[in-house]
Design an enzyme around this catalytic site. Structure first.
Site, PDB file in Angstrom:
ATOM      1  N   ASP A 244       0.812  -1.223   0.000  1.00 26.53           N
ATOM      2  CA  ASP A 244       0.000   0.000   0.000  1.00 26.53           C
ATOM      3  C   ASP A 244       0.846   1.275   0.000  1.00 26.53           C
ATOM      4  O   ASP A 244       0.457   2.275   0.602  1.00 26.53           O
ATOM      5  CB  ASP A 244      -0.968   0.027   1.192  1.00 26.53           C
ATOM      6  CG  ASP A 244      -1.748  -1.267   1.305  1.00 26.53           C
ATOM      7  OD1 ASP A 244      -2.315  -1.686   0.288  1.00 26.53           O
ATOM      8  OD2 ASP A 244      -1.749  -1.875   2.394  1.00 26.53           O
TER       9      ASP A 244
ATOM     10  N   ALA B 129       0.657   1.978  -7.697  1.00 26.60           N
ATOM     11  CA  ALA B 129      -0.143   2.198  -8.908  1.00 26.60           C
ATOM     12  C   ALA B 129      -0.083   3.660  -9.344  1.00 26.60           C
ATOM     13  O   ALA B 129      -0.093   3.965 -10.544  1.00 26.60           O
ATOM     14  CB  ALA B 129      -1.584   1.774  -8.659  1.00 26.60           C
TER      15      ALA B 129
ATOM     16  N   ASN C  39      -5.093 -10.604  -3.770  1.00 27.11           N
ATOM     17  CA  ASN C  39      -4.764 -10.005  -2.470  1.00 27.11           C
ATOM     18  C   ASN C  39      -4.213  -8.593  -2.629  1.00 27.11           C
ATOM     19  O   ASN C  39      -4.084  -7.863  -1.654  1.00 27.11           O
ATOM     20  CB  ASN C  39      -3.761 -10.873  -1.681  1.00 27.11           C
ATOM     21  CG  ASN C  39      -2.548 -11.291  -2.493  1.00 27.11           C
ATOM     22  OD1 ASN C  39      -2.527 -11.147  -3.709  1.00 27.11           O
ATOM     23  ND2 ASN C  39      -1.554 -11.834  -1.828  1.00 27.11           N
TER      24      ASN C  39
ATOM     25  N   HIS D  72      -5.946  -1.873  -6.359  1.00 29.38           N
ATOM     26  CA  HIS D  72      -5.987  -0.422  -6.311  1.00 29.38           C
ATOM     27  C   HIS D  72      -7.333   0.054  -6.835  1.00 29.38           C
ATOM     28  O   HIS D  72      -7.951  -0.587  -7.681  1.00 29.38           O
ATOM     29  CB  HIS D  72      -4.833   0.200  -7.084  1.00 29.38           C
ATOM     30  CG  HIS D  72      -4.634  -0.376  -8.447  1.00 29.38           C
ATOM     31  ND1 HIS D  72      -3.891  -1.513  -8.667  1.00 29.38           N
ATOM     32  CD2 HIS D  72      -5.088   0.013  -9.638  1.00 29.38           C
ATOM     33  CE1 HIS D  72      -3.889  -1.781  -9.954  1.00 29.38           C
ATOM     34  NE2 HIS D  72      -4.611  -0.876 -10.572  1.00 29.38           N
TER      35      HIS D  72
ATOM     36  N   ARG E 138       1.497 -30.317  -5.341  1.00 27.67           N
ATOM     37  CA  ARG E 138       1.163 -30.956  -6.637  1.00 27.67           C
ATOM     38  C   ARG E 138       0.097 -32.048  -6.534  1.00 27.67           C
ATOM     39  O   ARG E 138      -0.874 -32.066  -7.272  1.00 27.67           O
ATOM     40  CB  ARG E 138       2.418 -31.519  -7.328  1.00 27.67           C
ATOM     41  CG  ARG E 138       3.396 -30.462  -7.726  1.00 27.67           C
ATOM     42  CD  ARG E 138       4.797 -30.966  -7.764  1.00 27.67           C
ATOM     43  NE  ARG E 138       5.271 -31.223  -6.421  1.00 27.67           N
ATOM     44  CZ  ARG E 138       6.321 -31.958  -6.124  1.00 27.67           C
ATOM     45  NH1 ARG E 138       7.018 -32.537  -7.062  1.00 27.67           N
ATOM     46  NH2 ARG E 138       6.681 -32.130  -4.865  1.00 27.67           N
TER      47      ARG E 138
ATOM     48  N   PRO F   7      -8.483  -0.064  10.322  1.00 26.55           N
ATOM     49  CA  PRO F   7      -7.381   0.859  10.591  1.00 26.55           C
ATOM     50  C   PRO F   7      -6.036   0.202  10.320  1.00 26.55           C
ATOM     51  O   PRO F   7      -5.820  -0.940  10.686  1.00 26.55           O
ATOM     52  CB  PRO F   7      -7.511   1.165  12.093  1.00 26.55           C
ATOM     53  CG  PRO F   7      -8.745   0.513  12.568  1.00 26.55           C
ATOM     54  CD  PRO F   7      -9.238  -0.432  11.533  1.00 26.55           C
TER      55      PRO F   7
ATOM     56  N   LYS G 198       3.362  10.568  -0.216  1.00 32.30           N
ATOM     57  CA  LYS G 198       2.773  11.153   1.011  1.00 32.30           C
ATOM     58  C   LYS G 198       3.744  12.005   1.824  1.00 32.30           C
ATOM     59  O   LYS G 198       3.642  12.064   3.049  1.00 32.30           O
ATOM     60  CB  LYS G 198       2.191  10.031   1.893  1.00 32.30           C
ATOM     61  CG  LYS G 198       0.799   9.577   1.427  1.00 32.30           C
ATOM     62  CD  LYS G 198       0.109   8.766   2.486  1.00 32.30           C
ATOM     63  CE  LYS G 198      -1.386   8.909   2.445  1.00 32.30           C
ATOM     64  NZ  LYS G 198      -2.119   8.139   3.410  1.00 32.30           N
TER      65      LYS G 198
HETATM   66  P1  IMP Z   1      -2.194 -12.953   2.071  1.00 29.71           P
HETATM   67  O1  IMP Z   1      -1.313 -12.372   1.022  1.00 29.71           O
HETATM   68  O2  IMP Z   1      -3.658 -12.709   1.808  1.00 29.71           O
HETATM   69  O3  IMP Z   1      -1.883 -14.395   2.351  1.00 29.71           O
HETATM   70  O4  IMP Z   1      -1.898 -12.193   3.466  1.00 29.71           O
HETATM   71  C1  IMP Z   1      -0.644 -12.320   4.136  1.00 29.71           C
HETATM   72  C2  IMP Z   1      -0.182 -10.987   4.723  1.00 29.71           C
HETATM   73  O5  IMP Z   1       0.122 -10.082   3.676  1.00 29.71           O
HETATM   74  C3  IMP Z   1      -1.246 -10.292   5.582  1.00 29.71           C
HETATM   75  O6  IMP Z   1      -0.610  -9.599   6.636  1.00 29.71           O
HETATM   76  C4  IMP Z   1      -1.880  -9.305   4.613  1.00 29.71           C
HETATM   77  O7  IMP Z   1      -2.480  -8.214   5.269  1.00 29.71           O
HETATM   78  C5  IMP Z   1      -0.640  -8.885   3.819  1.00 29.71           C
HETATM   79  N1  IMP Z   1      -1.001  -8.407   2.478  1.00 29.71           N
HETATM   80  C6  IMP Z   1      -1.349  -9.154   1.417  1.00 29.71           C
HETATM   81  N2  IMP Z   1      -1.598  -8.371   0.349  1.00 29.71           N
HETATM   82  C7  IMP Z   1      -1.380  -7.113   0.743  1.00 29.71           C
HETATM   83  C8  IMP Z   1      -1.435  -5.841   0.060  1.00 29.71           C
HETATM   84  O8  IMP Z   1      -1.717  -5.726  -1.130  1.00 29.71           O
HETATM   85  N3  IMP Z   1      -1.145  -4.761   0.845  1.00 29.71           N
HETATM   86  C9  IMP Z   1      -0.781  -4.849   2.144  1.00 29.71           C
HETATM   87  N4  IMP Z   1      -0.696  -6.005   2.792  1.00 29.71           N
HETATM   88  C10 IMP Z   1      -0.990  -7.130   2.105  1.00 29.71           C
END
Ligand code: IMP
Length: 497
Positions: free
Chosen positions: A37, A41, A62, A65, A162, A365, A392
């Site tokens: 974050d 992007a 996961n 944007h 696998r 948060p 920022k």
């Molecule tokens: P996962 O990738 O969903 O397995 O999550 C594993 C860890 O990575 C957790 O702490 C998530 O909050 C963090 N995480 C996964 N994707 C992001 C992202 O795009 N931004 C910030 N943290 C992420």
């Protein structure tokens, strides 16, 4: 297309013979250097005109944007950034964990907005499919790490496993292409096994079964974009294409390099771009890092510069569990009062409220930390970061109202002249006036001094600093003379958490 032909435009369908002396292109890798974050992007938006292909190499739904366009807001998770720059081809590499349902939704929404993807979007046939049982498993086990619940971890785990109980558990997009019925049948068998093991009572049974029923329709939409040529990107680069690899998540969340178990499940370090992005590393030109001046982290795990330390981590964890988010904090607390507190935890909460550090999708948060130049220095060194964009920076001016009376930054002992100097230093000169001046493209002593300070402490040049949410507020530091990017057709981008 044969290996001797080149495409003249990003539309892969039109081809011409390669000029015999055509210089090869190159690839740059852009990654986040903190906990995700960081606003990657937004930087890609600024840089997109310099590239012919924007490619993803890791992660899946996961990441994400949100983009504000004249036609409305769209949340993208798997589509490479740069989708609104029509000249750029888009590639999703074999290192990604693909959620076909969500990708199909993104494609549909983009088409409704008039965004052309035919001949532009290519998805590696070797990308792993996130299956319904992966999503169910991830939701069940997400609390210990605070995962995003998108099934990414179980998907990569099955890719390595696998076979389970003599049945294949990893499927790639190409498997659906080659034999859809058999592949969907095999996925159903694993899901049914899991449903039976749970006694059929799990809350997700209907939702996951429905995903499998919808998969053939989803594949109708994806099929034209599946790229079976493992050398698609190589051929483009040999014909001169300039590629920008876009990292999902960030280096501190790398499955091996990050702090286990509080990491994502794929490799997020820049070197992996050439594995998951299906290109030889011989084309690498430079590594671009993106960091955020107001640091934040979602989920659990170490965060050395966290304001309020363990208290902040606990508060944010419980807030996420109780679904306490942005509205609740704004109803209950006054950010200006918290900012003046002597308690770092309260200052962190104030900064969260004043700078909008909440998960975009969830509103949860984010944990807040001071800018950690010591950590950035280590990351820059370990991954050979050539230049860095810092987002920022304008938000740091809030610290002037706090009891720090300047910007506190954690610094590396290597850069300090004496061991008696504390490893948190306060920079006092970043005033609103300096920032306003910076937005007009000028550096005064306050902002110029800040840039020098940061560059000295991290050991690499700053290529740009974010002085506001709009794209035009990105001050590009091209050598000594700063430039402000011209306003093109650029949507506003904010990142997910
Ligand atoms: P996962 O990738 O969903 O397995 O999550 C594993 C860890 O990575 C957790 O702490 C998530 O909050 C963090 N995480 C996964 N994707 C992001 C992202 O795009 N931004 C910030 N943290 C992420």
């Amino acid at each position: 297309m044969t290996s001797a032909s080149c495409s003249t435009t990003s539309s892969a369908s039109s081809t011409l013979p390669a000029p015999p002396d055509a210089p090869a292109g190159y690839a740059d890798v852009l990654v986040g250097l903190q906990y995700g974050d960081e606003g990657k992007a937004k930087i890609i938006d600024v840089l997109a005109t310099e590239y012919d292909v924007i490619a993803r190499f890791n992660g899946g739904a996961n990441a994400g944007h949100t983009i504000d366009t004249p036609l409305g807001r769209i949340a993208l998770k798997q589509m490479p950034s740069g989708v609104f720059h029509p000249h750029a081809a888009l590639y999703i590499g074999s290192g990604c964990a693909l959620n076909p349902w969500k990708l199909a939704d993104e494609i549909t929404q983009l088409r409704e907005m008039g965004v052309e993807l035919d001949g532009r979007l290519h998805i590696s046939a070797r990308a792993a499919i996130v299956q319904p049982h992966h999503i169910a498993l991830d939701r069940r086990g997400s609390a210990a790490i605070g995962t995003t619940g998108n099934g990414i971890g179980p998907c990569y785990a099955d890719r390595a496993l696998r076979v389970r109980n003599e049945a294949r558990v990893n499927f790639m997009l190409g498997d659906l292409l080659d034999n859809e019925a058999e592949t969907v049948g095999a996925m159903r068998q694993v899901l049914t096994g899991m449903i039976n093991a749970d006694g059929g009572t799990s809350p997700w049974v209907a939702e996951m079964s429905d995903l499998l029923l919808r998969l053939p329709d989803v594949m109708t939409l994806l099929r034209p974009h599946v790229e079976i040529d493992r050398n698609w990107l190589t051929r483009r680069v040999k014909c001169g294409a300039r590629v920008l690899f876009e990292g999902a998540q960030s280096v501190l969340l790398d499955v091996v390099d990050g702090s286990q178990p509080y990491v994502t499940s794929s490799h997020t370090v820049p070197a992996y771009a050439y594995v998951g992005g299906d290109l030889s590393p011989k084309y690498h030109r430079r590594t671009i890092g993106v960091a955020k001046a107001i640091m934040s982290r979602v989920g659990r795990g170490p965060f050395p510069s966290e304001l309020g330390g363990e208290r902040s981590a606990k508060y944010c964890r419980e807030a996420a569990e109780k679904h306490i988010g942005i509205e609740h904090e704004h109803e209950r607390f006054c950010a200006d009062t918290l900012l003046r507190s002597n308690d770092a935890f309260e200052v962190g909460a104030a900064l969260r409220m004043l700078t909008g550090e909440y998960g975009t999708g969830t509103g949860r948060p984010r944990r807040i930390g001071m800018l950690d130049l010591a950590q950035l220095r280590e990351v820059v060194k370990a991954h050979g970061v050539d230049r860095l964009y810092l987002n920022k920076v304008d938000c740091l001016a809030h610290y002037l109202q706090s009891s720090y009376q300047g910007v506190p930054m954690r610094v590396h002992r290597d850069v300090l002249p004496s061991e008696h100097i504390p490893d948190v230093l306060i920079y006092p000169g970043l005033t609103e006036r300096s920032l306003a001046y910076g937005r007009e493209g000028h550096l005064d002593a306050g902002l110029g001094g800040f840039i020098d300070f940061v560059e000295r402490h991290i050991g690499t040049p700053l290529a740009g600093i974010g002085l506001g949410p709009e794209r035009a507020s990105m001050l590009l530091l091209d050598g000594a003379k700063p430039t402000v990017p011209s306003c093109a057709v650029v949507p506003q981008v904010t990142n997910h958490g």
